[in-house]
Design a protein around this motif. Structure first.
Motif, mmCIF file in Angstrom:
data_model
loop_
_atom_site.group_PDB
_atom_site.id
_atom_site.type_symbol
_atom_site.label_atom_id
_atom_site.label_comp_id
_atom_site.label_asym_id
_atom_site.label_seq_id
_atom_site.Cartn_x
_atom_site.Cartn_y
_atom_site.Cartn_z
ATOM 1 N N GLU A 152 -13.343 24.502 1.370
ATOM 2 C CA GLU A 152 -12.370 23.407 1.342
ATOM 3 C C GLU A 152 -13.008 22.072 0.985
ATOM 4 O OE1 GLU A 152 -10.085 23.093 4.852
ATOM 5 O OE2 GLU A 152 -9.075 25.033 4.598
ATOM 6 N N LEU A 153 -14.266 21.864 1.397
ATOM 7 C CA LEU A 153 -14.897 20.573 1.123
ATOM 8 C C LEU A 153 -15.069 20.364 -0.379
ATOM 9 C CD1 LEU A 153 -16.012 18.049 2.400
ATOM 10 C CD2 LEU A 153 -18.262 19.152 2.493
ATOM 11 N N ALA A 154 -15.377 21.441 -1.113
ATOM 12 C CA ALA A 154 -15.488 21.331 -2.573
ATOM 13 C C ALA A 154 -14.135 20.997 -3.190
ATOM 14 C CB ALA A 154 -16.040 22.629 -3.158
ATOM 15 N N ALA A 155 -13.073 21.598 -2.644
ATOM 16 C CA ALA A 155 -11.731 21.282 -3.132
ATOM 17 C C ALA A 155 -11.408 19.813 -2.876
ATOM 18 C CB ALA A 155 -10.706 22.185 -2.463
ATOM 19 N N GLU A 156 -11.848 19.288 -1.712
ATOM 20 C CA GLU A 156 -11.659 17.868 -1.412
ATOM 21 C C GLU A 156 -12.422 16.999 -2.406
ATOM 22 O OE1 GLU A 156 -9.730 15.113 1.047
ATOM 23 O OE2 GLU A 156 -9.784 17.258 1.450
ATOM 24 N N LEU A 157 -13.636 17.428 -2.751
ATOM 25 C CA LEU A 157 -14.429 16.682 -3.728
ATOM 26 C C LEU A 157 -13.754 16.690 -5.089
ATOM 27 C CD1 LEU A 157 -16.978 15.178 -4.593
ATOM 28 C CD2 LEU A 157 -18.116 17.392 -4.877
ATOM 29 N N ALA A 158 -13.195 17.829 -5.487
ATOM 30 C CA ALA A 158 -12.487 17.921 -6.770
ATOM 31 C C ALA A 158 -11.312 16.954 -6.807
ATOM 32 C CB ALA A 158 -12.014 19.347 -7.009
#
Length: 483
Positions: free
Chosen positions: A222-228
């Motif tokens: 999820e953190l990568a999705a937040e970064l995206a």
């Protein structure tokens, strides 16, 4: 659930409702920044559209823009009138007519602050208050909107190198050297594509050229999705800056398009005075110059072009040396592999000094028109690759071209139409074979005596000597004319 009313109640945003009191219960899904005159291709239901009204030029402009928002089902329009002396009355009227809540943004409030606060509100409403890592990412996105800073923070929080990659193959930003041609392995339509231990995620946003977030781990979470999502917001802000820069360049581009004086406009553009300039002109699907301008900005990003729109054309001015047409061709090849392009035509002129910019602009215009005549989906034509006789033929107005073609070739065209022959083609092949009967006969697969008879007959019909050099030039230019 976050609603339009929720946003109005956030004290630090100081949003003021201008119209739409009956629609404050609409649910908000996310926030999206745009300055396109027609955002219909890019907005979606539930969004709060944030705009600095750079698309507004005169009364009447608001109708199509707001109608597009209404068709998409957006939740509200949040607008700043800092560049227009306040929100224009027709924007308020259009929002009232189409039942779109209009929130006025204070002139001293940055879009970055609004974006951060709305993202936090949406996260909290979903029942997942941002963790420390998310808050640090948000802080990086707000305090320094540059992608390198944001990605460095993202790499720290994820514990893995990460990159933002353009669909053209360009590395927009990153924390290390990425694997070669990683974009080629992305599968459009997937939320995550995993290749050789790397995860590729679409950044999102309705841009002409897609961006991807690549993370050196197979399960980004999820953190990568937040970064995206934060990369998407950073891109939207950068795109807004680009459009404002393009607006500042409009006097120069308008002067080049109209043939007016460029001295003062060039000095105000920020382009270096002692460097030759290439002029690029692009045309995209549906005669959408804003889309073409966005693609030009992305294709030529490494050249830092000055990009803007005049009428139905998108222009880019590139300073300094470099084979930018070749770079654009390579980028388009990569992009077409990722997302099938319907049509994109690009022409270039120059390089030229300030005094020669008008000529370079004309050259670019003829080049893009030649690209369109070729009939392919994607065509690029550099002015320096066009033969002089093609430029001369292309430069004449349509009425003059028709007149010249009829005056020079009229009897031959009429004879072919009446007799079912093709002497026009024979004459063209003959001239393109340097008036060699042997070479022309070979190209046409006829006996050389047959070729000589046809040329004699064509000369008789035209009333000229097709062995005379000046006559050959006149006839060949007339043969090149297409109307």
């Amino acid at each position: 659930m976050t609603t339009v009313k929720t946003l109005l109640e956030i004290p630090e945003l100081r949003l003021r409702l201008r119209t739409g009191a009956g629609q404050l219960g609409r649910a908000v899904s996310r926030i999206y920044v745009t300055e396109l005159p027609d955002p219909s291709r890019y907005v979606s239901a539930g969004e709060v559209v944030l705009s600095g009204l750079l698309w507004w030029r005169e009364p009447g402009d608001a109708g199509p823009f707001v109608a597009a928002l209404a068709r998409a089902g957006v939740a509200a329009l949040a607008a700043s009138g800092a560049d227009t002396g306040g929100i224009p009355p027709d924007v308020v009227q259009a929002c009232a007519q189409h039942r779109i809540p209009l929130l006025e943004v204070p002139a001293d409030l940055s879009f970055a602050v609004i974006t951060e606060r709305v993202v936090l509100e949406l996260a909290a409403a979903r029942g997942r208050e941002p963790s420390g890592a998310r808050k640090r990412l948000l802080a990086a996105a707000t305090e320094d909107i540059s992608l390198p800073v944001l990605l460095r923070q993202g790499a720290i929080e994820l514990g893995a190198p990460c990159w933002v990659l353009s669909g053209t193959g360009r590395v927009v930003a990153g924390t290390a050297v990425p694997p070669e041609d990683l974009v080629a392995h992305f599968v459009p339509g997937r939320e995550v594509t995993v290749h050789d231990g790397y995860a590729l995620m679409p950044v999102g946003g309705s841009f002409a050229v897609p961006w991807l977030l690549a993370v050196a781990q197979p399960e980004p979470g999820e953190l990568a999705a937040e970064l995206a999502e934060l990369v998407r917001l950073a891109r939207a802000r950068a795109d807004q800056v680009r459009r404002m820069s393009g607006r500042a360049a409009e006097p120069l581009l308008q002067a080049l398009a109209d043939g007016g004086p460029v001295g003062d406009a060039y000095a105000a553009s920020g382009l270096p005075a002692d460097t030759e300039i290439r002029v690029l002109l692009a045309r995209a699907p549906d005669e959408n110059p804003a889309l073409a301008a966005e693609m030009l900005a992305e294709l030529l990003a490494e050249a830092r072009p000055l990009v803007g729109v005049v009428g139905e054309d998108a222009y880019a001015l590139v300073a300094g040396p470099g084979n930018w047409m070749r770079a654009a061709a390579e980028a388009l090849t990569r992009l077409d592999r990722l997302m099938s392009l319907s049509r994109f035509h690009l022409g270039s002129g120059g390089p030229a000094s300030v005094d020669g910019l008008h000529g370079a602009t004309q050259e670019a215009r003829h080049a893009v028109e030649l690209a369109a005549r070729r009939g392919g989906r994607i065509e690029l034509v550099a002015g320096e690759d066009i033969a002089v006789h093609q430029l001369l033929a292309a430069g004449a107005p349509d009425e003059l071209r028709r007149s010249v073609r009829e005056r020079v070739l009229g009897p031959l065209l009429a004879y072919d139409a009446a007799q079912g022959t093709d002497l026009v083609h024979t004459v063209r092949v003959y001239l393109e074979c340097s008036s060699s009967p042997t070479a022309a006969a070979r190209a046409l697969h006829v006996h050389v005596n047959t070729l000589r008879y046809r040329i004699a007959r064509a000369s008789e019909l035209l009333g000229v000597d097709l062995n005379d050099f000046v006559t050959q030039v006149d006839v060949y230019l007339a043969l090149l004319v297409t109307v």
